[in-house]
Design a protein around this motif. Structure first.
Motif, mmCIF file in Angstrom:
data_model
loop_
_atom_site.group_PDB
_atom_site.id
_atom_site.type_symbol
_atom_site.label_atom_id
_atom_site.label_comp_id
_atom_site.label_asym_id
_atom_site.label_seq_id
_atom_site.Cartn_x
_atom_site.Cartn_y
_atom_site.Cartn_z
ATOM 1 N N ARG A 39 1.121 -1.033 -0.118
ATOM 2 C CA ARG A 39 0.044 0.326 0.046
ATOM 3 C C ARG A 39 1.110 1.292 -0.188
ATOM 4 O O ARG A 39 2.294 1.527 0.732
ATOM 5 N N PHE A 40 0.312 2.128 0.026
ATOM 6 C CA PHE A 40 0.725 3.771 -0.577
ATOM 7 C C PHE A 40 0.775 4.388 0.822
ATOM 8 O O PHE A 40 0.282 4.191 1.810
ATOM 9 N N LYS A 41 1.905 5.353 1.482
ATOM 10 C CA LYS A 41 2.359 5.296 2.356
ATOM 11 C C LYS A 41 1.150 6.521 2.345
ATOM 12 O O LYS A 41 2.005 8.069 1.537
ATOM 13 N N MET A 42 0.529 6.969 3.082
ATOM 14 C CA MET A 42 -0.157 8.290 3.205
ATOM 15 C C MET A 42 1.331 9.486 3.749
ATOM 16 O O MET A 42 0.621 10.705 3.190
ATOM 17 N N SER A 43 1.815 9.798 4.278
ATOM 18 C CA SER A 43 2.726 10.717 4.983
ATOM 19 C C SER A 43 3.890 10.529 4.331
ATOM 20 O O SER A 43 4.521 10.893 4.723
ATOM 21 N N ALA A 44 3.978 9.829 3.274
ATOM 22 C CA ALA A 44 5.116 9.856 2.115
ATOM 23 C C ALA A 44 5.483 11.324 1.594
ATOM 24 O O ALA A 44 4.873 12.243 1.543
ATOM 25 N N THR A 45 6.859 11.756 1.575
ATOM 26 C CA THR A 45 7.233 12.659 0.539
ATOM 27 C C THR A 45 6.744 12.855 -0.584
ATOM 28 O O THR A 45 6.142 11.861 -1.551
ATOM 29 N N THR A 46 6.088 14.333 -0.898
ATOM 30 C CA THR A 46 5.457 15.499 -1.182
ATOM 31 C C THR A 46 5.799 15.697 -2.781
ATOM 32 O O THR A 46 7.239 15.681 -2.264
ATOM 33 N N ASN A 47 5.699 14.808 -4.369
ATOM 34 C CA ASN A 47 5.941 15.320 -5.052
ATOM 35 C C ASN A 47 5.076 16.268 -5.988
ATOM 36 O O ASN A 47 3.853 15.228 -6.472
ATOM 37 N N GLU A 48 5.649 17.168 -6.154
ATOM 38 C CA GLU A 48 5.235 17.895 -7.179
ATOM 39 C C GLU A 48 5.093 17.367 -8.820
ATOM 40 O O GLU A 48 6.314 17.163 -10.107
ATOM 41 N N PHE A 49 3.835 17.385 -9.634
ATOM 42 C CA PHE A 49 4.140 16.695 -10.885
ATOM 43 C C PHE A 49 3.713 17.930 -11.840
ATOM 44 O O PHE A 49 4.364 17.950 -13.028
ATOM 45 N N PHE A 50 2.770 18.534 -11.775
ATOM 46 C CA PHE A 50 2.889 20.429 -12.528
ATOM 47 C C PHE A 50 2.068 20.818 -11.809
ATOM 48 O O PHE A 50 0.977 20.023 -11.048
ATOM 49 N N ARG A 51 1.667 22.094 -12.549
ATOM 50 C CA ARG A 51 0.929 22.469 -11.670
ATOM 51 C C ARG A 51 0.449 23.718 -12.433
ATOM 52 O O ARG A 51 1.132 24.118 -13.249
ATOM 53 N N SER A 52 -0.974 24.896 -11.610
ATOM 54 C CA SER A 52 -1.178 25.442 -12.612
ATOM 55 C C SER A 52 -1.408 25.597 -14.545
ATOM 56 O O SER A 52 -1.165 26.058 -14.722
ATOM 57 N N GLN A 53 -2.396 24.275 -14.506
ATOM 58 C CA GLN A 53 -2.143 24.227 -16.166
ATOM 59 C C GLN A 53 -3.457 23.833 -16.469
ATOM 60 O O GLN A 53 -4.069 23.134 -15.707
ATOM 61 N N PRO A 54 -3.632 25.038 -17.790
ATOM 62 C CA PRO A 54 -5.275 24.978 -17.727
ATOM 63 C C PRO A 54 -5.464 23.582 -19.023
ATOM 64 O O PRO A 54 -4.973 22.630 -19.226
ATOM 65 N N LEU A 55 -7.249 22.855 -18.849
ATOM 66 C CA LEU A 55 -7.501 21.961 -19.446
ATOM 67 C C LEU A 55 -8.502 22.734 -20.186
ATOM 68 O O LEU A 55 -7.955 24.217 -20.777
#
Length: 320
Positions: A39-55
């Protein structure tokens, strides 16, 4: 989301229940125990994939999903200019930097709290709700269709299934790694989730339920914002939007992990990921990866102002 609250769609306790109790058709033998997985650990390090992209449209992103074999990403939102309960959706294909590659429109489908994707060679199939109930804006059936860039589909043009005869508010999650389809649906006593073989489901066979449970109660008064499935675990995402940059006392964005075999919540974490985003409404969850080594649990936020909403994705990749 901008105007439609999901409160009231989430009640109940997390106990495993026998399939068939709530009208689930069961024609063959099945088990309520799924194969063991990490299972994925909920408190693991956060990684950013992308931000503020328009759909493709300027409305709030509701959900997203990855076609892992073909390295494709799709996001769903309400179609701009349509009524909140119309069920009209826009789908955007994005590259992994968040740039638009294509779009589709779906007329009369639902709200897209969750969507799923499935690869068939080089073709991507989308799993969504359909047959909107215009009183609630939610879909009453489930469907699967191939991605066709630039096309508009109507609910009448796709093959539909109602796997749970008495259910409504259907939203799917596709577990590509373990070959499973999850179906979240509403009954009179709250939200439930069934797990099916993906191969059987794509053929329209929902007669064998691999696992079924009533969704556990999460945080009272906080909106449910998405869910996904990976192996023997279901993941839930909740939270509220807020204007501007918050402090920790404003944070409501919480990740939850549910052990399907044990029938209980086993992990949760209140995240401040993307805390500088304007608006910052949690929206959507999905898993990418064909092995544990490559698996990532993604969670999304909508940001920006009305008329210029943006999509933001973050992920965890620690399995325990």
């Amino acid at each position: 989301m901008d105007s439609l609250s999901r409160r009231g769609l989430l009640t109940g306790a997390g106990a495993l229940v026998a399939a068939g109790t709530f009208g689930v058709p069961v024609a063959t033998a099945r088990t309520l125990t799924l194969p063991t997985s990490k299972r994925f650990k909920m408190s693991a390090t956060t990684n950013e994939f992308f931000r503020s992209q328009p759909l493709h449209d300027a409305t709030v992103m509701q959900s997203f999903a990855f076609d892992t074999p073909n390295n494709r990403l799709f996001a769903a939102q309400l179609k701009a200019g349509s009524g909140a309960n119309s069920g009209d959706l826009a789908l955007t294909q994005l590259d992994f930097a968040g740039n638009e590659l294509g779009y589709m429109y779906l007329t009369g489908f639902g709200h897209a709290v969750s969507i799923g994707t499935e690869a068939a060679g080089s073709t991507t199939y989308l799993w969504t709700e359909t047959d909107v109930d215009t009183a609630s804006g939610r879909g009453r059936q489930l469907c699967r269709f191939p991605w066709q860039n630039g096309k508009t589909l109507t609910s009448a043009s796709v093959t539909k299934w109602k796997p749970v005869p008495g259910g409504s508010v259907f939203t799917p999650a596709v577990d590509q790694r373990f070959g499973q389809l999850g179906l979240r649906y509403s009954l009179s006593d709250g939200m439930h989730i069934n797990v099916y073989s993906l191969a059987a489901a794509r053929a329209g066979d929902f007669s064998t339920v691999l696992a079924t449970f009533k969704q556990p109660a999460l945080t009272a008064g906080i909106d449910f914002q998405g869910w996904t499935l990976y192996g023997a675990y279901a993941y839930f995402w909740e939270g509220e939007a807020y204007p501007g940059a918050p402090d920790e006392t404003q944070a409501t964005s919480k990740l939850w992990c549910y052990d399907i075999n044990a029938g209980q919540l086993v992990d949760s974490f209140l995240t401040l990921a993307g805390k500088s985003l304007t608006y910052r409404e949690p929206e959507g969850m999905a898993v990418y990866g064909s092995t544990d080594a490559t698996a990532r649990l993604y969670f999304g936020f909508a940001s920006g102002v009305t008329g210029d909403r943006r999509a933001n994705l973050f992920y965890r990749n620690t399995l325990v």
